[in-house]
Design a protein around this motif. Sequence first.
Motif, PDB file in Angstrom:
ATOM      1  N   SER A 130       0.818  -1.218   0.000  1.00 39.05           N
ATOM      2  CA  SER A 130       0.000   0.000   0.000  1.00 39.05           C
ATOM      3  C   SER A 130       0.847   1.261   0.000  1.00 39.05           C
ATOM      4  O   SER A 130       0.520   2.237  -0.676  1.00 39.05           O
ATOM      5  CB  SER A 130      -0.934  -0.007   1.221  1.00 39.05           C
ATOM      6  N   SER A 162      -7.109   0.583  -5.087  1.00 36.91           N
ATOM      7  CA  SER A 162      -5.749   0.059  -5.137  1.00 36.91           C
ATOM      8  C   SER A 162      -5.523  -1.000  -6.216  1.00 36.91           C
ATOM      9  O   SER A 162      -4.413  -1.510  -6.363  1.00 36.91           O
ATOM     10  CB  SER A 162      -5.371  -0.534  -3.772  1.00 36.91           C
ATOM     11  N   SER A 234     -13.587  -2.260   4.570  1.00 37.01           N
ATOM     12  CA  SER A 234     -12.184  -2.506   4.253  1.00 37.01           C
ATOM     13  C   SER A 234     -11.355  -1.233   4.403  1.00 37.01           C
ATOM     14  O   SER A 234     -10.248  -1.255   4.960  1.00 37.01           O
ATOM     15  CB  SER A 234     -12.060  -3.046   2.822  1.00 37.01           C
ATOM     16  N   ASN A 238      -8.393  -0.637   7.130  1.00 39.07           N
ATOM     17  CA  ASN A 238      -7.051  -0.268   6.682  1.00 39.07           C
ATOM     18  C   ASN A 238      -6.568   1.020   7.374  1.00 39.07           C
ATOM     19  O   ASN A 238      -5.420   1.097   7.850  1.00 39.07           O
ATOM     20  CB  ASN A 238      -7.061  -0.080   5.173  1.00 39.07           C
ATOM     21  N   SER A 239      -7.440   2.012   7.448  1.00 41.44           N
ATOM     22  CA  SER A 239      -7.073   3.287   8.065  1.00 41.44           C
ATOM     23  C   SER A 239      -6.838   3.128   9.562  1.00 41.44           C
ATOM     24  O   SER A 239      -5.894   3.704  10.124  1.00 41.44           O
ATOM     25  CB  SER A 239      -8.173   4.323   7.821  1.00 41.44           C
ATOM     26  N   ARG A 241      -5.941   0.339  11.149  1.00 39.46           N
ATOM     27  CA  ARG A 241      -4.715  -0.435  11.387  1.00 39.46           C
ATOM     28  C   ARG A 241      -3.494   0.473  11.272  1.00 39.46           C
ATOM     29  O   ARG A 241      -2.555   0.390  12.068  1.00 39.46           O
ATOM     30  CB  ARG A 241      -4.617  -1.597  10.403  1.00 39.46           C
ATOM     31  N   GLY A 242      -3.496   1.336  10.253  1.00 40.58           N
ATOM     32  CA  GLY A 242      -2.382   2.263  10.086  1.00 40.58           C
ATOM     33  C   GLY A 242      -2.251   3.196  11.276  1.00 40.58           C
ATOM     34  O   GLY A 242      -1.145   3.443  11.783  1.00 40.58           O
TER      35      GLY A 242
END
Length: 326
Positions: A130, A162, A234, A238-239, A241-242
Amino acid sequence: MAQTSVFGSSLLIQGSEALLAERAVTTRVTQAQREHPDAELTQVAAPELADGRFADLIGGSLFASWVIVVVTDLANLPDHALALVKQTALHPYPELCLVLVHGGGNKGKGFIDALKKAKVTRIAADPVKSWKLPEFVTSEARRLRMGMDAHAAQDLIDAVGSDLRSLTAALSQLAADYENEQLTGEMVRRYFAGRAEVTSFAVADDALAGRAGPALEKLRWALDTGVAPVLVTSALANSLRGLGKYLELRSVRMPDNDLARQVGVPPWKIRDLSKLSRDWSSRGVSVAIRAVAHTDEQVKGAAADPGFALEQLLLIVQQARKLQAR
């Protein structure tokens, strides 16, 4: 120095990113056809190599002594064809250009290991991480005779997603109008007006920043224009987790580029995470991630109304943002 011939050689293309694998195949085949335009080209899926067909393919024909053979789906090569394909890959005869495509995973590992041990040329076709997607996009833009900085590249990713095929298709559209120009984020947003504003990542950005009203509006607009509910969960996952990784690592002394690599985001995104971290705790992120996992199950079939489930999720994320570490 003369270029080494691709005939009399084998090439292993390994990885699950189909676009990169296809490009590697095209490049090799083009090289071979430049050497010998009359070479006979055959592309075949490995499961089809039954009843001695591989021997027929590599043997050429009465009309072509030079042969290009591309074998895809190598992981599913039949056992009875394994010995001949392996022997040929390790010792290709001078008139043969052999290309083997393996989609990744452990199936066929023994064969792959034998090729690696013999130092058969290998090209990786792994998914692009990513944090490297902006680099991929800017490189593609240059290939299409356009300039593009990392911020504009990220705007395109936010608008399109992506998937590499979608990104390259979007860049081709831009190149039709902006060839030899420097693309800016404003140009990208204008070109994809309406699409960028309803992307699942835009919903996630507003939700994490505490902009509950705009997040709900964009969510409803996104769902009305066909964005799949699972893409929203999703993007949120993702955001979050970052952000969670950033909260764990922010006290560690390291350059932003190294921190970005550890977190799994582009370097410029660290600044955004730094701003978010002022209003989030690790506890809040944990609560939000659990809520996203629950909602993800709901939108995949457990909920009668996925839209309502997502609206409730955004409210939970808003509440989690206010939680302080214990």
